[in-house]
Every structure is written in structure tokens, then in C-alpha cells.
Design a protein around this motif. Structure first.
Motif, PDB file in Angstrom:
ATOM      1  N   ALA A  57       0.526  -0.702   0.153  1.00  0.00           N
ATOM      2  CA  ALA A  57      -0.324  -0.227  -0.107  1.00  0.00           C
ATOM      3  C   ALA A  57       1.174   1.432  -0.008  1.00  0.00           C
ATOM      4  O   ALA A  57       0.987   2.108  -0.471  1.00  0.00           O
ATOM      5  N   ILE A 115     -10.282  -4.148   0.523  1.00  0.00           N
ATOM      6  CA  ILE A 115      -9.114  -2.850  -0.060  1.00  0.00           C
ATOM      7  C   ILE A 115      -9.874  -0.867  -0.228  1.00  0.00           C
ATOM      8  O   ILE A 115     -10.932  -1.297  -1.157  1.00  0.00           O
ATOM      9  N   TRP A 159      -5.448   3.286 -10.440  1.00  0.00           N
ATOM     10  CA  TRP A 159      -5.895   3.583  -8.587  1.00  0.00           C
ATOM     11  C   TRP A 159      -6.648   2.734  -9.267  1.00  0.00           C
ATOM     12  O   TRP A 159      -7.264   1.374  -7.517  1.00  0.00           O
ATOM     13  N   LEU A 211      -6.819  -1.156  -7.971  1.00  0.00           N
ATOM     14  CA  LEU A 211      -7.461  -1.621  -6.709  1.00  0.00           C
ATOM     15  C   LEU A 211      -9.202  -2.141  -6.614  1.00  0.00           C
ATOM     16  O   LEU A 211      -9.202  -3.199  -5.784  1.00  0.00           O
ATOM     17  N   ASN A 212      -9.602  -2.259  -7.014  1.00  0.00           N
ATOM     18  CA  ASN A 212     -10.620  -2.398  -7.519  1.00  0.00           C
ATOM     19  C   ASN A 212     -11.146  -3.464  -8.647  1.00  0.00           C
ATOM     20  O   ASN A 212     -12.375  -4.178  -8.532  1.00  0.00           O
ATOM     21  N   CYS A 230       2.082   2.160  -3.148  1.00  0.00           N
ATOM     22  CA  CYS A 230       1.059   2.391  -3.641  1.00  0.00           C
ATOM     23  C   CYS A 230       0.670   3.999  -4.039  1.00  0.00           C
ATOM     24  O   CYS A 230       0.653   4.040  -4.867  1.00  0.00           O
ATOM     25  N   TRP A 243      -9.530   2.880  -0.892  1.00  0.00           N
ATOM     26  CA  TRP A 243      -9.060   4.489  -0.658  1.00  0.00           C
ATOM     27  C   TRP A 243      -9.621   5.551  -1.503  1.00  0.00           C
ATOM     28  O   TRP A 243     -10.643   5.461  -1.000  1.00  0.00           O
ATOM     29  N   PHE A 263       0.426  -2.444  -7.927  1.00  0.00           N
ATOM     30  CA  PHE A 263      -1.249  -2.214  -7.431  1.00  0.00           C
ATOM     31  C   PHE A 263      -2.586  -3.419  -7.769  1.00  0.00           C
ATOM     32  O   PHE A 263      -3.786  -3.529  -7.959  1.00  0.00           O
ATOM     33  N   LEU A 280      -1.577  -5.948  -4.373  1.00  0.00           N
ATOM     34  CA  LEU A 280      -2.180  -5.674  -3.689  1.00  0.00           C
ATOM     35  C   LEU A 280      -3.575  -6.158  -2.903  1.00  0.00           C
ATOM     36  O   LEU A 280      -3.258  -6.977  -2.227  1.00  0.00           O
ATOM     37  N   PRO A 281      -4.358  -5.528  -4.230  1.00  0.00           N
ATOM     38  CA  PRO A 281      -5.657  -6.755  -3.919  1.00  0.00           C
ATOM     39  C   PRO A 281      -5.706  -7.776  -4.137  1.00  0.00           C
ATOM     40  O   PRO A 281      -6.379  -8.469  -3.602  1.00  0.00           O
ATOM     41  N   ILE A 328      -5.583   4.827   2.411  1.00  0.00           N
ATOM     42  CA  ILE A 328      -5.616   3.320   2.093  1.00  0.00           C
ATOM     43  C   ILE A 328      -5.910   2.601   3.119  1.00  0.00           C
ATOM     44  O   ILE A 328      -5.201   2.287   4.245  1.00  0.00           O
TER      45      ILE A 328
END
Length: 212
Positions: A128, A199, A167, A170-171, A131, A201, A185, A188-189, A210
Motif C-alpha cells: 500500500a 481494500i 488506482w 485496486l478495484n 501504491c 482508498w 497495484f 495488493l488486491p 488506503i
């Protein structure tokens, strides 16, 4: 202010876990092989300084560069290396490492999570942090806290410069032209999904957050 977003990627199991393990193995191997030569260079610089008295500006620059590289590799070893729910990282080890990184860069890190922490959560916090660095070209102050199992990273800066498409990864919406320096990126997820975490943000003009 960008709306707060959160996503838990679907986890299939064995495929996700095996891919994550392979990535972590590669990261651990690279960092392991780099730490030894960097340590040897650092020791060599110290010996030269002891033999010749005061360090020249050139030697000082080499020493600072090696120390910065060594700290970064140790950081990458946790961020991209193997981790398990049984392993823990000591508070002192984390704070000392982040102090070294703060001394040589534009970012100042404050680790406020108390006590030793599970390595997989430290790994997620480090990813994170990587990121957040992408949205902070002018540097800034980044505070990491953990309260009742919930992790929060808050960065303050003069002005943020986020890449919205990046960003959104992250989704779970990874851009096709993702560069090697942006691999955090994706990781992390994926790491969050493996440990059942969401996650969240948020990015404003002078602040980024985050949580997981």
C-alpha cells in the motif's frame, strides 16, 4: 475528492494462491541475492574509511547510496517476498527500516502500529505504501496505524498527482499498459483477497488514504 472505493476480488483458490506463491518466490530470490553483495560493498566502504581517516565526498556519496539501496531491498523483500500467517515482523525492525528510508528520500514514514505484526499484514502495508508513493511526486508524510485489526495508511503532501486508471486497479480494473514499477497495484488486491480483506482508498488534493 475521489469517492471511497472498496473491492474484494473473487478468490478461486488454488490458482490465485499458486500464482501469488510464485511471484513471492521470485521476489524473495531476487532480494536474497542482492542483499549479500550490497552488504559487502557497505563493509568495503567502511574499511576504506577506517584505513584512510575522513571520508571523501565521493566515498560519502557511495556509502549513502549503498545504505539507501540496502534499505530498499529489505523493504522489497517483505513487500514482494513470501509471507505466512505464522511469521511476524518486530516493531523495531520495521521502524528502523523506515527510518533509514526516510533519511534518504522525500517521503517520511511513521509506523505507529504497536507491537510485532503478522508478516502478511506488514507485506500488505508495504504494498500500500508503494501504491501511495506513485501519487506523491513531491514527497510527504505517511503514517501507518493498526487499530483492532484494521489498517490505515494516511499520506499528507503539498499536492497529489494520482493516475485514476492505475488506482482503479485496486478495484480489480487493472489497466492493460501496467508498467513494472506499478505492479504493486495488482499485488495488493490479490494479497488482500487471499486474506479475506477489502481494500478501501481515497485521494484528495493534498491527502491520500488506503485501508484494509
Amino acid at each position: 475528492m475521489t469517492a471511497l472505493s472498496s473491492q474484494l476480488l473473487p478468490s478461486d483458490a488454488n490458482t490465485e494462491a499458486s500464482e501469488a506463491d510464485l511471484v513471492a518466490l521470485v521476489g524473495s530470490r531476487l532480494c536474497h541475492d542482492l542483499i549479500s553483495p550490497l552488504g559487502a560493498i557497505s563493509n568495503g566502504v567502511e574499511l576504506l574509511a577506517m584505513a584512510g581517516g575522513a571520508m571523501s565526498p565521493e566515498m560519502q556519496l557511495i556509502a549513502e547510496s549503498v545504505n539507501a539501496a540496502n534499505a530498499r531491498v529489505k523493504f522489497f523483500r517483505v513487500a514482494f517476498g513470501q509471507s505466512s500467517t505464522e511469521q511476524r515482523v518486530s516493531q523495531n525492525e520495521i521502524r528502523n527500516l523506515l527510518a533509514e528510508m526516510s533519511a534518504t528520500g522525500r517521503m517520511k514514514y511513521e509506523w505507529q502500529a504497536e507491537g510485532d505484526q503478522p508478516r502478511h499484514f506488514v507485506k500488505m502495508a508495504y504494498l500500500a505504501m508503494l501504491c501511495m508513493e506513485t501519487a506523491l511526486p513531491f514527497g510527504g508524510r505517511l503514517v501507518i496505524t493498526e487499530i483492532n485489526g484494521e489498517w490505515h495508511l494516511v499520506a499528507e503532501t503539498r499536492r497529489t498527482k494520482p493516475d485514476e486508471a492505475l488506482w482503479n486497479a485496486l478495484n480489480g480494473q487493472a489497466p492493460e499498459d501496467l508498467r513494472p514499477a506499478q505492479v504493486q497495484f495488482l499485488l495488493l488486491p490479490r494479497e488482500a483477497a487471499l486474506h479475506g480483506r477489502h481494500i478501501a482508498w481515497e485521494i484528495g488534493e493534498t491527502e491520500a488514504r488506503i485501508g484494509f
